[in-house]
Design an enzyme around this catalytic site. Structure first.
Site, PDB file in Angstrom:
ATOM      1  N   ASP A 120       0.833  -1.428   0.208  1.00  0.00           N
ATOM      2  CA  ASP A 120       0.288  -0.268  -0.406  1.00  0.00           C
ATOM      3  C   ASP A 120       1.154   1.257  -0.379  1.00  0.00           C
ATOM      4  OD1 ASP A 120       1.349  -0.046   1.904  1.00  0.00           O
ATOM      5  OD2 ASP A 120      -0.923  -0.374   3.266  1.00  0.00           O
ATOM      6  N   CYS A 172       4.777   0.348   2.910  1.00  0.00           N
ATOM      7  CA  CYS A 172       5.207  -1.399   3.102  1.00  0.00           C
ATOM      8  C   CYS A 172       6.977  -1.551   3.833  1.00  0.00           C
ATOM      9  CB  CYS A 172       5.354  -2.494   1.944  1.00  0.00           C
ATOM     10  SG  CYS A 172       6.339  -1.689   0.153  1.00  0.00           S
ATOM     11  N   HIS A 184      22.848  -8.016  -2.410  1.00  0.00           N
ATOM     12  CA  HIS A 184      21.767  -7.421  -1.469  1.00  0.00           C
ATOM     13  C   HIS A 184      22.873  -5.602  -1.358  1.00  0.00           C
ATOM     14  CE1 HIS A 184      25.295  -9.145   1.390  1.00  0.00           C
ATOM     15  NE2 HIS A 184      25.417  -8.772   1.543  1.00  0.00           N
ATOM     16  N   HIS A 214       7.858  -3.126  -4.018  1.00  0.00           N
ATOM     17  CA  HIS A 214       7.448  -3.770  -2.516  1.00  0.00           C
ATOM     18  C   HIS A 214       8.865  -4.293  -1.463  1.00  0.00           C
ATOM     19  CE1 HIS A 214       4.843  -5.535  -0.271  1.00  0.00           C
ATOM     20  NE2 HIS A 214       5.469  -6.392  -0.504  1.00  0.00           N
TER      21      HIS A 214
END
Lengths: 303, 161
Positions: free
Chosen positions: A93, A96, A263, A296
């Site tokens: 939304d 996150c 990462h 996201h």
């Protein structure tokens, strides 16, 4: 997920050039407009099927979403499944990143009962409060949000009257009246840090949005539902002094041969502390790990 | 779907109530220049008098803003409209609805009634022509059922005025 950005470009142009409200006269745009409303309704409905914070699930459950997709993603999911113990999804939304951070951090405190860390972060929160006041924010606009975060922080420490269990923490993070307030607390902290160090953040913000620091904070940090980027993550990590690892699940392939997953560690700049030659101490090793897929963030659990 | 403005609004939450009381006190101590809050005992609906700034197109004109607060203020934006007659402005519809991003998508709990008022006055002051939005009649007709401006899907494309 910002609905407007997902819309067909031609629709945007038609609507923007005519009026300010979305009621448009010619057929082309009425059609586009209907589609847009339908699309946004579908997206909103989809988003609400997922709790603000989901249940723990195996990392391999990600594969179901990519069965007909790229082989490299499926390979990466296998690697992630070997490296990480579990996944916890959050609702898409636009909040996150902050929601994932909230749950992950509070759960970490709940599990470690690290009083030293709690005292440290409380001191950081006090600095953030001072930053906002120095920037000219009216105290009543942010004090309720700060208060609610401190309350959550104290309640995950056991042995107090208001102590809560892991189940209760999950329930609170799913309860809009707590969860959204804590998300907003992080938005205040992030905005304050960006403005306080505007010279540092300015070039990154220019690169992202061609906006001034002030405009960026007003339009992309402080309103709920605005997605986070590396600028938000850097600012929050620095302001609270909490390192964050973001693992990237995307289509980029690596040149080293075998599949590996990239990462990036966001390590807070310790302005208060003199930088030591040894550097990377235990304290700067991230215990919060988020999985990033374009648009996201979810939570990852280390083995 | 029923329109919030047509049905009875939900009572303010405890947090909303506390916050509004603080905003009211702050307003009384330090009201924004050009605005006057008409005191009533209704915390959930404020009626505010706006005076056009001197040296602008709206100098010597007075308008009224109606501000309605939702249950979960300040997480949710207040509904802000001009009580007709609304100022003639390219972003203000004749039914009083205002096309201003901070009242909708860009609302943030960091804002206050006072900061919203200042933004609206600044929008008025920077106007170079007194006219209605191009789609005024069509939009106003659509709103006859009492629809709230918060249900409109606004497009904000012009930040010059």
């Amino acid at each position: 997920m910002q609905n407007k950005e997902d819309l067909p470009a031609n629709a945007t142009v038609d609507v923007v050039t005519s009026g300010k409200a979305s009621e448009i006269d010619d057929w082309e745009t009425i059609k586009d407009n209907d589609i847009m409303q339908q699309q946004s309704a579908i997206l909103a409905e989809e988003a609400e099927k997922i709790q603000y914070v989901g249940d723990k699930e195996p990392v391999s459950s990600l594969a179901a979403e990519y069965q007909s997709g790229s082989a490299i993603l499926l390979e990466k999911i296998k690697v992630l499944n070997e490296q990480y113990a579990a996944l916890r999804r959050t609702r898409g939304d636009g909040n996150c990143f902050f929601r994932s951070f909230m749950f992950s951090y509070l759960e970490h405190i709940l599990e470690t009962q690290d009083q030293v860390e709690v005292d440290r972060v409380k001191a950081s929160v006090e600095k953030c409060r001072k930053t906002l006041l120095d920037l000219g924010y009216t105290e009543f606009t942010f004090e309720d949000f700060f208060g609610l975060f401190i309350e959550q922080l104290e309640s995950v420490l056991q042995g107090n009257e208001g102590s809560i269990s892991q189940e209760e923490l999950v329930a609170r993070c799913r309860d809009q009246s707590v969860s959204d307030y804590v998300v907003m607390f992080f938005r205040f902290v992030t905005s304050g840090e960006i403005k306080r160090r505007s010279e540092f953040f300015e070039p990154f913000i220019m690169g992202l949005s061609n906006a001034t620091v002030e405009q960026f904070c007003k339009s992309s940090v402080e309103p709920m539902g605005e997605e986070s980027d590396h600028v938000h993550i850097t600012a929050l990590s620095d302001a609270l002094g909490v390192p964050i690892r973001v693992v990237y699940l995307d289509r980029s392939s690596c040149d080293t041969g075998g599949t590996s997953v990239n990462h990036h560690d966001f390590i807070p700049t310790s302005e208060a502390l003199p930088s030591t030659a040894s550097g990377g101490s235990e304290a700067s090793k991230p215990y919060i790990t988020l999985l990033y897929r374009p648009g996201h963030y979810d939570i990852l659990y280390c083995k | 779907m029923t329109s919030p403005s047509a049905s009875t609004p939900k009572a303010l939450s405890k947090i909303a109530c506390n916050r509004l009381q603080k905003e009211l006190v702050e307003w009384q101590v330090n009201p924004p220049v050009g605005f006057k809050h008409k005191v009533t005992d209704d915390l959930q609906r404020w009626v505010i008098e706006v005076n056009g700034a001197p040296g602008t197109l709206y100098a010597n004109e007075t308008f009224q803003l109606q501000v309605d607060f939702p249950e979960h203020y300040p997480m949710e934006a207040p509904q802000v409209v001009f009580i007709p007659p609304a100022p003639l402005h390219p972003h203000i519809y004749s039914n009083g609805h205002i096309c201003l991003d901070i009242l909708y998508d860009s609302w943030s709990p960091a804002m206050t009634v006072s900061s919203v008022c200042i933004s609206i006055l600044s929008m008025l002051s920077s106007s170079t022509e007194k006219q209605r939005p191009a789609d005024n009649d069509r939009y106003v007709k659509k709103c006859r059922n009492g629809r709230s401006p918060k249900e409109t899907r606004w497009w904000f494309h012009d930040d010059k005025v």
